[in-house]
Scaffold this motif. Structure first.
Motif, short mmCIF file in Angstrom:
data_model
loop_
_atom_site.label_atom_id
_atom_site.label_comp_id
_atom_site.label_asym_id
_atom_site.label_seq_id
_atom_site.Cartn_x
_atom_site.Cartn_y
_atom_site.Cartn_z
N TYR A 47 0.84 -1.20 0.00
CA TYR A 47 0.00 0.00 0.00
C TYR A 47 0.87 1.24 0.00
N GLY A 48 0.61 2.09 -0.96
CA GLY A 48 1.32 3.36 -1.04
C GLY A 48 0.52 4.36 -1.85
N MET A 49 1.09 5.53 -2.00
CA MET A 49 0.47 6.56 -2.82
C MET A 49 1.55 7.54 -3.25
N THR A 50 1.21 8.45 -4.15
CA THR A 50 2.21 9.36 -4.70
C THR A 50 2.92 10.13 -3.58
N GLU A 51 2.17 10.64 -2.64
CA GLU A 51 2.75 11.51 -1.62
C GLU A 51 3.58 10.77 -0.58
N THR A 52 3.35 9.49 -0.42
CA THR A 52 4.02 8.74 0.65
C THR A 52 4.94 7.64 0.14
N LEU A 53 4.97 7.41 -1.17
CA LEU A 53 5.59 6.21 -1.70
C LEU A 53 5.00 5.01 -0.94
N MET A 54 5.81 4.07 -0.45
CA MET A 54 5.21 2.86 0.13
C MET A 54 5.10 2.95 1.64
N ASN A 55 3.95 2.52 2.14
CA ASN A 55 3.67 2.56 3.58
C ASN A 55 3.67 1.19 4.24
N THR A 56 3.04 0.23 3.60
CA THR A 56 2.91 -1.10 4.19
C THR A 56 3.13 -2.16 3.11
N SER A 57 3.38 -3.38 3.55
CA SER A 57 3.39 -4.51 2.63
C SER A 57 3.27 -5.81 3.40
N VAL A 58 2.69 -6.79 2.75
CA VAL A 58 2.85 -8.16 3.22
C VAL A 58 4.31 -8.53 2.99
N ARG A 59 4.95 -9.09 3.98
CA ARG A 59 6.37 -9.43 3.87
C ARG A 59 6.55 -10.77 3.14
N ALA A 60 7.70 -10.92 2.49
CA ALA A 60 8.00 -12.18 1.81
C ALA A 60 8.05 -13.34 2.79
N ASP A 61 8.46 -13.04 4.05
CA ASP A 61 8.53 -14.08 5.06
C ASP A 61 7.32 -14.05 5.99
N GLY A 62 6.27 -13.32 5.57
CA GLY A 62 5.06 -13.23 6.37
C GLY A 62 3.92 -14.01 5.75
N GLU A 63 2.75 -13.89 6.35
CA GLU A 63 1.58 -14.60 5.85
C GLU A 63 0.94 -13.81 4.71
N PRO A 64 0.84 -14.38 3.50
CA PRO A 64 0.25 -13.66 2.37
C PRO A 64 -1.28 -13.71 2.43
N ARG A 65 -1.83 -12.90 3.29
CA ARG A 65 -3.25 -12.95 3.59
C ARG A 65 -4.05 -12.12 2.58
N ALA A 66 -4.89 -12.76 1.79
CA ALA A 66 -5.68 -12.07 0.78
C ALA A 66 -6.55 -11.00 1.43
N GLY A 67 -6.65 -9.85 0.78
CA GLY A 67 -7.49 -8.77 1.28
C GLY A 67 -6.79 -7.82 2.22
N THR A 68 -5.50 -8.05 2.49
CA THR A 68 -4.75 -7.15 3.37
C THR A 68 -3.54 -6.60 2.62
N VAL A 69 -3.02 -5.48 3.14
CA VAL A 69 -1.80 -4.89 2.58
C VAL A 69 -0.64 -5.00 3.56
N GLY A 70 -0.77 -5.93 4.49
CA GLY A 70 0.35 -6.25 5.38
C GLY A 70 0.54 -5.28 6.52
N VAL A 71 1.79 -5.08 6.89
CA VAL A 71 2.15 -4.30 8.08
C VAL A 71 3.02 -3.12 7.66
N PRO A 72 3.16 -2.10 8.51
CA PRO A 72 3.99 -0.95 8.16
C PRO A 72 5.43 -1.35 7.84
N LEU A 73 6.00 -0.69 6.84
CA LEU A 73 7.38 -0.95 6.44
C LEU A 73 8.34 -0.36 7.47
#
Length: 499
Positions: A297-323
């Motif tokens: 999850y990100g936007m123009t003004e913030t670049l990237m804010n959160t992500s599901v981690r490669a070593d985390g749970e790829p849970r559909a419908g979520t954008v993971g945890v703060p970077l």
């Protein structure tokens, strides 16, 4: 990686610097960029971009006609080497929008691929064609810029007025890309494939500058095609970046294309962004390939804010945890009271703070001030809930996707996902409209799978009520041939109007 270990040095591309210093070294022969049958190694990129950097070093600001070509990537790298802010221009923009951007950003030149026909809005600018044939020697780059100096001026979509130019400093690019390297275990051994446009954050910063910062390589398809994805992932690419419309096309193609399924199964990482990927498409891709798409999850003004981690749970419908380095909170409607509950139900506006943020809106001090709280949190306008383990689930935009119905605050996104799980629904969007009893009623805009036999409002209402809750069911359903979308595939809800 802890926030303190993020690299804030002015050198955005260590592998490029190494290749420039030692043109005969092994690093100089590593592949950097490939667009179709045209490519540059790190040594060739250094030898091509550094003379261009020397030419634009005194330019003030430069515009880049951001076609999906090798020339665009070279132009942006040259601007970053020179420490000159670049303004990527969307080639599909209309004359009025282009005129506004050029007037607002006041570039002194426009860089373009040779032979490209530019529109009249750019006629007054000096033009510099980009030569990607590498000279025999590279020139020294201009002095190292300050990390806080502007790197890019990226214009927002302008849904509430003329587009605003978000000034993105070098510091934000470096910290975002380093945080993603931590979250995605992204290294110089990775080969990225994508077919995204190059005038925005996802395609340009993540898709082009990201591999170059890691010392890896990128293969751009020029134009997204599932056959191109299958080919590149079968020939050594390790990562795929896309938007939901691309992954939807992949999901639709997979049942009849075993080669695509086999290629996707080889990928180390499949990443989707720019809008929510419907759960239905998540599941179809996972079932066919054994690979889960992760979202960020990100936007123009913030670049990237959160992500599901490669070593985390790829849970559909979520954008993971703060970077790493990013603070994130949800707030109540007053914009200052933090939402304490991590219950997966309590909706609040996302606010973020950290080194990934833009500096300002160009020439818009009032808009800049309004975008931040007094203590420095950026108001994203996105609404979300947080699960007990901190995972973020976005439920929509505050302006268009927060529906207040019967005393509940409801996010349109979760209803859209539920509707897409109905076999009779091909596409779905949800809005609210005034209702004398409920305050707002939920309205569904549906592209039926079979236009001759569309699902009824009662059928869809029962479907949503069973999956979510009765108060989240649509009260009105409109059937459409297609949903209005922008260049990035995002649904333009303001264009959804009643007949």
């Amino acid at each position: 990686m802890s926030p303190l270990s993020l690299d804030l040095s002015p050198d955005l591309f260590p592998a490029l610097t190494e290749a420039q210093a030692d043109p005969d070294g092994p690093g100089a022969h590593r592949p950097a960029l490939r667009f179709g049958d045209r490519s540059l190694t790190y040594g060739e990129l250094a030898a091509t971009a550094s003379p261009l950097a020397a030419r634009v070093a005194e330019a003030g600001r430069i515009a880049v006609w951001a076609t999906p070509t090798l020339e665009t990537a070279v132009a942006v790298v040259a601007a970053l080497l020179a420490g000159v802010p670049a303004v990527p221009l969307n080639p599909k923009s209309g004359e009025s929008e282009l005129g506004h951007i050029v007037s607002d950003s006041a570039p002194t030149l426009v860089l373009a691929a040779p032979g490209t026909q530019l529109p009249p809005a750019l006629a007054a600018l000096e033009r510099l064609d980009i030569d990607t044939s590498a000279p025999t020697t590279s020139l020294p780059s201009p002095g190292a810029p300050d990390p806080e100096s502007p790197a890019l001026i990226v214009y927002t979509s302008g849904t509430t007025g003329p587009p605003k130019g978000a000034v993105i400093p070098r510091r934000a690019i470096a910290t975002t890309l380093d945080a993603l390297a931590d979250a995605w275990q992204w290294t110089g051994d990775d080969v990225l494939v994508h077919g995204l446009p190059l005038f925005h954050v996802h395609g340009l910063i993540l898709g082009i500058l990201g591999p170059l910062r890691r010392g890896g390589s990128v293969r751009h398809l020029g134009r997204f095609e599932t056959a191109g994805v299958a080919r590149e992932l079968s020939e050594g690419a390790t990562m795929l970046f896309g938007v939901p419309t691309m992954y939807h096309r992949i999901a639709e193609t997979l049942p009849d294309d075993p080669a695509l399924a086999k290629a996707l199964a080889r990928a180390r990482l499949l990443v989707s962004g720019s809008a929510a990927l419907p759960v239905h498409d998540h599941e179809r891709i996972a079932q066919a390939t054994g690979r889960r798409v992760i979202e960020r999850y990100g936007m123009t003004e913030t670049l990237m804010n959160t992500s599901v981690r490669a070593d985390g749970e790829p849970r559909a419908g979520t954008v993971g945890v703060p970077l790493p380095g990013v603070e994130l909170r949800l707030t109540e409607e007053d914009g200052t009271t933090a939402v304490k509950a991590y219950d997966g139900e309590t909706v609040g506006e996302i606010q973020v703070r950290g080194p990934n943020l833009f500096t300002e809106y160009l020439n818009r001090p009032e808009a800049t001030a309004a975008a931040f709280t007094e203590d420095g949190w950026f108001r994203t306008g996105d609404m979300a809930v947080r699960d007990p383990d901190g995972y973020v689930r976005i439920v929509g935009r505050k302006a268009t996707d927060l529906i207040k119905s019967g005393g509940y605050k409801i996010g349109a996104g979760e209803i859209e996902n539920a509707l897409l799980e109905h076999p009779g629904v091909r596409e779905a969007a949800v809005t609210g409209e005034p209702d004398a009893d409920l305050g707002e009623r939920i309205v569904a805009w549906i592209v039926p799978a079979d236009p001759q036999s569309p699902p009824t409002v009662d059928e869809l209402a029962d479907h949503v009520a069973r999956r979510l809750a009765p108060h989240k069911r649509p009260r009105v359903v409109h059937h459409l041939d297609a949903l209005p979308r922008n260049d990035m595939g995002k649904i333009m809800k303001r264009a959804l109007t009643h007949d």
